[in-house]
Design an enzyme around this catalytic site. Structure first.
Site, PDB file in Angstrom:
ATOM      1  N   CYS A   1     -33.627  -6.840  23.415  1.00  9.66           N
ATOM      2  CA  CYS A   1     -34.175  -7.707  24.475  1.00  9.66           C
ATOM      3  C   CYS A   1     -34.924  -6.937  25.558  1.00  9.66           C
ATOM      4  O   CYS A   1     -35.455  -7.531  26.501  1.00  9.66           O
ATOM      5  CB  CYS A   1     -33.056  -8.522  25.117  1.00  9.66           C
ATOM      6  SG  CYS A   1     -31.846  -7.526  26.018  1.00  9.66           S
TER       7      CYS A   1
ATOM      8  N   CYS B   1     -29.763 -11.873  25.009  1.00  7.15           N
ATOM      9  CA  CYS B   1     -30.136 -10.801  24.084  1.00  7.15           C
ATOM     10  C   CYS B   1     -30.029 -11.352  22.662  1.00  7.15           C
ATOM     11  O   CYS B   1     -28.946 -11.740  22.224  1.00  7.15           O
ATOM     12  CB  CYS B   1     -29.198  -9.607  24.254  1.00  7.15           C
ATOM     13  SG  CYS B   1     -29.445  -8.297  23.036  1.00  7.15           S
TER      14      CYS B   1
ATOM     15  N   SER C   1       0.856  -1.181   0.000  1.00  5.96           N
ATOM     16  CA  SER C   1       0.000   0.000   0.000  1.00  5.96           C
ATOM     17  C   SER C   1       0.896   1.237   0.000  1.00  5.96           C
ATOM     18  O   SER C   1       2.121   1.136   0.094  1.00  5.96           O
ATOM     19  CB  SER C   1      -0.889   0.014   1.244  1.00  5.96           C
ATOM     20  OG  SER C   1      -1.735  -1.103   1.276  1.00  5.96           O
TER      21      SER C   1
ATOM     22  N   LYS D   1      -4.372   8.807  -8.849  1.00  4.98           N
ATOM     23  CA  LYS D   1      -4.615   7.595  -8.057  1.00  4.98           C
ATOM     24  C   LYS D   1      -5.983   7.040  -8.458  1.00  4.98           C
ATOM     25  O   LYS D   1      -7.017   7.559  -8.055  1.00  4.98           O
ATOM     26  CB  LYS D   1      -4.571   7.910  -6.559  1.00  4.98           C
ATOM     27  CG  LYS D   1      -4.683   6.672  -5.682  1.00  4.98           C
ATOM     28  CD  LYS D   1      -4.523   7.037  -4.202  1.00  4.98           C
ATOM     29  CE  LYS D   1      -4.615   5.793  -3.346  1.00  4.98           C
ATOM     30  NZ  LYS D   1      -5.918   5.116  -3.439  1.00  4.98           N
TER      31      LYS D   1
END
Length: 689
Positions: A416, A437, A89, A123
């Site tokens: 919940c 939950c 990169s 780019k």
């Protein structure tokens, strides 16, 4: 984000671990799933925070640090291809000062008095690729993957119009690297086709290019209007030319498509003029660009500059500012994560920003809502930089209706309905109902089967949700009895909506294969709060085997002080993380589940693997001024060869390289009888390694 200047070492440890996990997840979504979860600007902010923390606390750098990684682990859909040299990169520059700093680093590193010519290129916002030619024939095409290993896309790349299959007068071996993209108008046409056929639309041109290229059926790729530019010769480029400018001329002669909008610059002013030109005219280009790449033009100087773990020192990407838009906030939904953390998400009136339709945006946390005073029916400003879920930057107060009211932070879990726990020090709100939950249970199973955990391909979001809704699974253990349950059921899974014989066969095969798992992956898969991949590896290294791990965790949950202190001494594990581990193993259901998993899985003992060389692991100190090379270049070479460069001399130091005017470090090295050499001996040493 906390002020880096004020952060403590303990806080830094915790934050680095969180950033490593978060950035790894974002990398996987971006590079592998072609589905970015956050904006480029938000990702860059997280990445830069990680870098600043590592610069302040270099001894806390993690083995799985984002600064050491390039892309994301590849999938199993395509054959793997190892790159002869990594596809790295680029570091980022966000303003003119960052670019000036980049130029100064080149001068200082190479000890140059004058500006070294910089080659500037747009780019391209697409998918990176590598192509190999042998005796002029295209033999291999590969994606970047994780930078070291990519995916074999040879058949797909051959379908791209004007991509050379044969090159005249080519060298015996040739590699080219570049970017595959889709033009803006072709992207709109493709999305129109997707919509007409009842398929999901692509979020942006990059996703469309990536999704089109990474098709198992190359005939689908052939139907997409993909294009490409080459910008590198990979492992062979320095055999072709002596500079970036000459390389592109040579590649064009071979018949490759190169971007003609590039410029060799001889001053900072010329760099900034070119950047402003592209920024102003980017909307007129037929393809997406998100910045300008600057490269040291001279390959010989590039060689001297070398690389850091993730990127070359001789190049950087100057990003364009994020695109701003404004739209109406229709509602705020609240999502519950695996560890119970609640995250607010803005549901928006759809708006097109930079050619992409946006209907959702992250609000991060409830303090962010209060700080920006974001309200339902407000008109909000959005910032987008190549993302799917952009960031809300502010509110257009002038357009606020008179009857709006401030958003009420929830008191009860939307999944919940249990009372929520507020943790102001973490800027978060959490549901503590655990596996009771439904949302947490769902996310926990999703985490358990994910790529970096048990890696069960074929169990995505929709599949997990379906299996839970049908009562076929309710916890991770049930997954391994799914085939048994299906075999004894009158209603077969393959006959249900969304499934077929082949998909079910593949799923059961993948589940069976996942039963062989390494100890670090297993620990990570458990979903313990703040135990990401790095901390899972720390625990695996400490305990060695599954049996020892579970035994020690049971002792820890019973407040065994020896185990507590042992773990507290591990770099990366502190009091807060220990509390999370204890809380997890205090829940009887968790311990029972883990023991049952241990009965059905083959959990491999932890094995440490290290690559050895004559300098690997050696601790080296440089002191004084070296006559012909900069200290930075010497340090970079040492680290490249596997050595550790220390700032001070101690009894652990293996070698001191002393230059002119070496002071106290040289004196201490003599006192400790540590080997001392000069620059000439150092250059001879590294030449022979």
């Amino acid at each position: 984000m906390q002020n880096i200047d004020l952060i403590s070492e303990e806080e830094a440890k915790k934050l680095l671990e969180e950033l490593a996990d978060k950035i790894a997840a974002y990398n996987h979504a971006y590079y592998i799933e072609d589905n970015p979860l956050v904006s480029d600007s938000e990702y860059d902010q997280l990445f830069n925070t990680n870098l600043k923390l590592e610069q302040k606390f270099p001894h806390l750098v993690l083995e799985n640090s984002p600064s050491k990684k390039i892309g994301a682990k590849i999938t199993n859909k395509f054959a793997k291809i190892t790159h002869q040299i990594p596809m790295l990169s680029l570091s980022n520059a966000f303003d003119e000062q960052d670019v000036r700093d980049f130029v100064d680093r080149i001068k200082n590193f190479l000890r140059l008095d004058e500006f070294a010519p910089i080659f500037c290129e747009p780019k391209i916002d697409g998918l990176s690729f590598s192509a190999i030619y042998k005796n002029g024939l295209l033999t291999t095409g590969a994606t970047r993957g994780d930078g070291y290993v990519g995916e074999d896309i040879t058949a797909n790349i051959k379908t791209i119009k004007n991509f050379p299959h044969k090159i005249d007068n080519a060298p015996e071996f040739l590699e080219v690297r570049g970017e595959i993209y889709i033009e803006k108008q072709d992207f709109l046409n493709l999305n129109k086709e997707q919509e007409e056929q009842g398929r999901d639309k692509f979020a942006n041109p990059r996703n469309a290019a990536a999704g089109s290229l990474r098709q198992l059926d190359a005939s689908i790729t052939a139907q997409r209007s993909l294009k490409y530019f080459v910008y590198s010769g990979g492992v062979t480029e320095q055999n072709l030319a002596s500079s970036q400018e000459q390389l592109l001329i040579k590649l064009k002669e071979f018949g490759f498509s190169v971007n003609e909008i590039s410029k060799l610059t001889n001053s900072e002013e010329e760099i900034f003029t070119f950047y402003e030109y592209l920024k102003t005219n980017r909307e007129n280009l037929p393809y997406e660009i998100d910045g300008v790449v600057y490269k040291l033009n001279d390959f010989a100087l590039q060689n001297r500059m070398g690389f850091i773990a993730r990127s070359p020192r001789f190049a950087t990407a100057h990003k364009f500012p994020a695109i701003i838009g404004r739209t109406k906030l229709l509602s705020i939904t609240v999502q519950v994560g695996r560890t119970g953390t609640l995250t607010p998400v803005a549901e928006l009136e759809p708006i097109e920003i930079g050619g992409v339709t946006v209907s959702r945006a992250t609000l991060h946390n409830f303090q962010e809502i209060m700080r920006k005073d974001v309200r339902i029916d407000d008109y909000v400003f959005l910032q987008r930089a190549g993302d799917v879920i952009p960031k809300i930057t502010g509110v257009d107060i002038g357009k606020r209706p008179n009857d709006t009211i401030a958003f009420d932070t929830p008191l009860f879990c939307p999944s919940c309905n249990s009372k929520l726990h507020y943790a102001p020090e973490d800027i978060i709100i959490r549901c503590d109902n655990g596996l009771n939950c439904p949302a947490q249970n769902y996310e926990r199973i999703r985490h358990f089967v994910s790529k970096n955990a048990m890696d069960i391909e074929g169990l995505g979001r929709k599949q997990v949700e379906f299996l839970i809704d049908k009562g076929l699974i309710s916890n991770p253990l049930d997954i391994f009895f799914l085939k048994e349950k299906n075999d004894s059921s009158l209603t077969k899974l393959e006959n249900m909506d969304g499934w077929g014989k082949k998909s079910v066969e593949n799923l059961f095969k993948n589940i069976e294969q996942s039963k062989n798992v390494s100890l670090p992956r297993f620990i990570y898969a458990l979903g313990i709060r703040h135990i990401g991949e790095q901390n899972a590896k720390l625990l695996a290294r400490e305990f060695g085997s599954y049996a020892n791990f579970i035994a020690q965790m049971e002792l820890l949950s019973k407040n065994d002080l020896d185990i507590y202190q042992k773990l507290n001494d591990l770099e990366g594990i502190g009091d807060k993380i220990l509390v999370d581990i204890i809380d997890f193993f205090d829940v009887k259901e968790n311990t029972t589940l883990i023991k049952k998993l241990g009965e059905v899985l083959n959990i491999e003992d932890y094995k440490e693997t290290r690559e050895q060389s004559s300098l690997t692991g050696k601790i080296i100190v440089f002191t004084g001024s070296l006559p012909t090379i900069s200290r930075a270049e010497a340090k970079a070479t040492a680290e490249k060869l596997g050595a550790k460069v220390a700032a001070s001399v101690s009894s652990n130091t293996d070698l001191v390289v002393a230059g002119v005017d070496a002071g106290s470090k040289l004196k201490k090295a003599k006192e400790l009888n540590i080997k001392i050499i000069g620059e000439e001996e150092w250059l001879t040493l590294i030449k022979n390694v």
